[in-house]
Design a protein around this motif. Structure first.
Motif: not given
Length: 129
Positions: A62-68, A85-93, A95-97, A102-104
């Motif tokens: 998830a952290a990697y997907l946020l970088d991507v 972003l959506l993949d990251a949330e599905r992978t590890a909620r 990490e996004v929330h 991430v909000r910006d």
């Protein structure tokens, strides 16, 4: 930087405490950081389709997907940024929330008309517009 990543790959090949997928993820982020977004994108697609991707802990993926997602947003590809972003949330909620930075990114990507539909829900859940 390339020499360090090569050393990390050599260490991973002999069981040096982390896997090849971790090294490939670092290469994607490094390529993007130096402006080689095309190479980073190709390497990313190859990484997430590979078998070793599933061996990474969900939080790491998830952290990697946020970088991507950041890389895609910087390249102006808000559709791919939104999907990441959506993949990251599905992978590890969490990490996004739970990451304020991430909000910006969500707010920026959600403003685009072509952003994935699920991104509006994520933006609302994070209270960003």
């Amino acid at each position: 930087m390339a020499a360090l990543l090569d050393q990390a790959e050599a260490a991973a090949a002999v069981g040096g405490g982390f896997g090849r997928a971790s090294v490939e993820a670092a290469r994607v982020v490094a390529e993007a950081a130096v402006g080689d977004v095309e190479a980073a994108t190709v390497r990313h697609e190859r990484l997430v389709c590979g078998e070793q991707w599933r061996w990474l802990p969900p939080e790491h993926r998830a952290a990697y997907l946020l970088d991507v997602a950041r890389v895609h947003a910087l390249a102006g590809d808000m559709v791919r940024a939104g999907r990441a972003l959506l993949d990251a949330e599905r992978t590890a909620r969490s990490e996004v929330h739970d990451r304020p930075a991430v909000r910006d990114l969500v707010a920026t990507v959600a403003r685009y008309a072509a952003a994935p539909a699920g991104l509006a829900r994520l933006a609302a859940a994070l209270h960003v517009t």
